[in-house]
Scaffold this active site. Structure first.
Site, mmCIF file in Angstrom:
data_model
loop_
_atom_site.group_PDB
_atom_site.id
_atom_site.type_symbol
_atom_site.label_atom_id
_atom_site.label_comp_id
_atom_site.label_asym_id
_atom_site.label_seq_id
_atom_site.Cartn_x
_atom_site.Cartn_y
_atom_site.Cartn_z
ATOM 1 N N CYS A 117 0.833 -1.213 0.000
ATOM 2 C CA CYS A 117 0.000 0.000 0.000
ATOM 3 C C CYS A 117 0.862 1.255 0.000
ATOM 4 C CB CYS A 117 -0.896 -0.004 1.236
ATOM 5 S SG CYS A 117 -1.736 -1.544 1.446
HETATM 6 N N1 SAJ Z 1 6.712 2.238 8.777
HETATM 7 C C1 SAJ Z 1 7.829 2.913 9.249
HETATM 8 N N2 SAJ Z 1 7.669 3.865 10.215
HETATM 9 C C2 SAJ Z 1 6.426 4.166 10.721
HETATM 10 C C3 SAJ Z 1 5.293 3.470 10.217
HETATM 11 C C4 SAJ Z 1 5.456 2.511 9.246
HETATM 12 O O1 SAJ Z 1 8.951 2.669 8.816
HETATM 13 O O2 SAJ Z 1 6.343 5.026 11.609
HETATM 14 C C5 SAJ Z 1 6.879 1.232 7.720
HETATM 15 C C6 SAJ Z 1 6.419 -0.139 8.147
HETATM 16 O O3 SAJ Z 1 7.474 -0.853 8.758
HETATM 17 C C7 SAJ Z 1 6.006 -0.766 6.829
HETATM 18 C C8 SAJ Z 1 5.495 0.411 6.015
HETATM 19 O O4 SAJ Z 1 6.049 1.583 6.629
HETATM 20 O O5 SAJ Z 1 7.121 -1.318 6.176
HETATM 21 C C9 SAJ Z 1 3.973 0.508 5.969
HETATM 22 O O6 SAJ Z 1 3.526 0.519 7.292
HETATM 23 P P1 SAJ Z 1 1.944 0.706 7.663
HETATM 24 O O7 SAJ Z 1 1.847 0.734 9.150
HETATM 25 O O8 SAJ Z 1 1.372 1.832 6.942
HETATM 26 O O9 SAJ Z 1 1.367 -0.679 7.228
HETATM 27 P P2 SAJ Z 1 0.387 -1.205 6.063
HETATM 28 O O10 SAJ Z 1 0.859 -0.756 4.745
HETATM 29 O O11 SAJ Z 1 0.193 -2.656 6.304
HETATM 30 O O12 SAJ Z 1 -1.038 -0.614 6.382
HETATM 31 C C10 SAJ Z 1 -1.425 0.571 5.910
HETATM 32 C C11 SAJ Z 1 -2.458 1.007 6.939
HETATM 33 N N3 SAJ Z 1 -1.719 1.370 8.141
HETATM 34 C C12 SAJ Z 1 -2.079 2.219 9.079
HETATM 35 O O13 SAJ Z 1 -2.974 3.015 8.895
HETATM 36 C C13 SAJ Z 1 -1.377 2.151 10.405
HETATM 37 C C14 SAJ Z 1 -3.250 2.000 6.283
HETATM 38 O O14 SAJ Z 1 -2.388 3.038 5.885
HETATM 39 C C15 SAJ Z 1 -3.995 1.380 5.137
HETATM 40 O O15 SAJ Z 1 -5.283 1.003 5.615
HETATM 41 C C16 SAJ Z 1 -3.340 0.153 4.573
HETATM 42 O O16 SAJ Z 1 -1.964 0.402 4.599
HETATM 43 C C17 SAJ Z 1 -3.861 -0.071 3.176
HETATM 44 O O17 SAJ Z 1 -4.315 -1.191 2.910
HETATM 45 O O18 SAJ Z 1 -3.868 0.887 2.404
#
Ligand code: SAJ
Length: 447
Positions: free
Chosen positions: A283
């Site tokens: 995503c």
């Molecule tokens: N990450 C970081 N630092 C942070 C947060 C995340 O490095 O502070 C990294 C994570 O390790 C990961 C990536 O970014 O590799 C994405 O992390 P994520 O928490 O956004 O995880 P996703 O992609 O599984 O889920 C996201 C959803 N997450 C949250 O809202 C917390 C949301 O944005 C969407 O509902 C989902 O993608 C989607 O399906 O679009």
């Protein structure tokens, strides 16, 4: 004697609305993955009959045996709705015509040159159009660029000569699934929905209100589509910002983790993000490019998206350099060193390695001559870009010391960080996962 009027024909909208309100509607979910399956189970639990459509015969067979494959779905509940005949799955798309409601939850990847690939959506919409009939509600949930529903989906369905908003109903409602999130799930995550017409909005809103606590009706599918890509762009940009701060703090000799902890004490106007080895998943690294691609059609360049991608894609290289520097301080070269990666998944406590930054770190370390192994309890194996099957290795206390460096790339909750620090020679912690460990801190290097 006056004859009774001919049976009153119930308008398709009224009939469909009644079927939704009484939960007698047959619901089709196309794409029963991490978005579609939780939605399907919620609808089945509420009493709807649900059919999952998927191109994967393996996934369909698993589902029909009641074997759950999505961690965010409860195994027992899934087995129960399957045994109770409230949910079944098929690869045969001809069954779409029988569905009163169809929700599309298929992937929206990028092409190699980072342009939207909505081929999965188009294939499904053509399947739906082939059996489109009065009284059907079609909802697109896949993340896509603003305009997809009205510029791509609607024209395909209108070839049927059926009227949108009268015969069939079309809406967009972004999925908001956070894999591994124990607090927010399909039922208690607010849902945004935008309809092509007011009748479409009402029908789709009513459908979601049967199983979701808060449903926000917005003025158009484009608003709903833009809402989703904005949400994910917001995350990509803010993660990039904190990664950039980590790069600067490294240069300035400032502890980025102390800065983040201190900034997080501000009770308003800030939101915690943490640096890491990069941004993975299907995503956040991808969805913002759907928006920047569409924006260019309006001669607008969303600079934050490109900049965020550049910064986030820098991080695996930075991690490689941090490991090399840490080994250097032990008078060891990266080349020939034995390195253990802890965590191949793209984020904590998930079993998905798609777009995981750990893949890039592994590739970079091996390119510099390191001998790399990985351990991830959630990922027994994966196939790398060269088609090689890579397997997670078990690690005993003694084995930690066999490695010149242990790199923590994913902070799984199941890892025993005291044990790791106690037994490893050198730890590069890219997630601050060892924050609670006091003994052996001299062996730990953080971003
Ligand atoms: N990450 C970081 N630092 C942070 C947060 C995340 O490095 O502070 C990294 C994570 O390790 C990961 C990536 O970014 O590799 C994405 O992390 P994520 O928490 O956004 O995880 P996703 O992609 O599984 O889920 C996201 C959803 N997450 C949250 O809202 C917390 C949301 O944005 C969407 O509902 C989902 O993608 C989607 O399906 O679009």
């Amino acid at each position: 004697m006056q004859l009774l009027p001919a049976a009153v024909q119930i308008a398709p909208a009224e009939r469909l609305r009644n079927l939704i309100l009484t939960h007698e509607a047959l619901v089709g979910v196309v794409g029963i993955g991490y978005v579609g399956l939780p939605l399907a189970v919620e609808k089945a639990k509420a009493g709807f009959n649900v059919v999952g459509f998927d191109r994967s015969a393996i996934r369909v067979a698993q589902a029909n045996q009641g074997l759950n494959y999505i961690r965010d779905v409860d195994d027992d509940i899934f087995a129960r709705v399957v045994a109770g005949k409230k949910f079944s799955a098929t690869t045969d798309m001809s069954g779409l015509g029988a569905c009163d409601v169809i929700v599309i939850c298929v992937p929206t990847p990028l092409t190699p040159n980072k342009e939207p690939d909505i081929s999965y959506i188009c294939k499904v919409v053509h399947d739906i159009a082939a059996t489109l009939r009065p009284g059907q509600l079609i909802i697109l949930e896949s993340t896509t660029y603003p305009g997809t529903t009205e510029e791509v989906v609607l024209p395909i369905l209108q070839r049927s000569e059926l009227a949108c908003g009268k015969d069939f109903f079309l809406a967009f409602s972004p999925e908001r699934v956070d894999p591994g999130n124990k607090r927010y799930h399909t039922r208690n995550t607010n849902k945004v929905v935008g309809g092509v017409t007011p009748a479409c909005l009402d029908m789709a809103g009513t459908f979601y209100e049967q199983t979701i606590t808060e449903v926000l009706r917005v003025s158009s599918p484009r608003v709903a589509e833009m809402t989703k890509v904005f949400e994910n762009t917001f995350r990509a940009v803010n993660i990039a910002l904190v990664n950039e701060m980590a790069l600067l703090c490294d240069r300035m000799g400032i502890d980025i983790w102390a800065v983040i902890d201190a900034a997080a004490t501000k009770p308003f106007g800030i939101m915690r993000f943490e640096p890491g080895p990069g941004v993975g998943g299907h995503c956040i690294p991808l969805d913002p490019h759907y928006l920047s691609w569409k924006a260019r059609q309006y001669d607008y360049y969303v600079r934050f998206i490109e900049l965020a991608a550049q910064v986030n894609q820098t991080m695996p290289y930075f991690v490689r350099d941090r490991i090399a520097k840490a080994l250097n301080q032990e008078r060891k070269a990266l080349s020939g060193s034995k390195i253990l990666i802890l965590g191949m998944a793209y984020k904590r406590d998930v079993c998905d390695w798609r777009e995981s930054p750990a893949l890039k770190v592994l590739e970079l370390l091996e390119a510099d001559g390191a001998e790399v192994r990985f351990h991830d309890p959630h990922i027994p194996s994966f196939v790398d870009d060269h088609g090689i099957v890579r397997r997670s290795i078990p690690v005993t206390d003694e084995q930690f010391a066999d490695f010149d460096c242990v790199a923590i790339l994913t902070a799984h909750s199941s890892f025993d960080y005291q044990r790791i620090v106690a037994n490893a020679k050198l730890i590069v912690d890219t997630r601050n996962a060892t924050a609670g460990v006091t003994d052996g801190r001299e062996k730990v290097v953080r971003l």
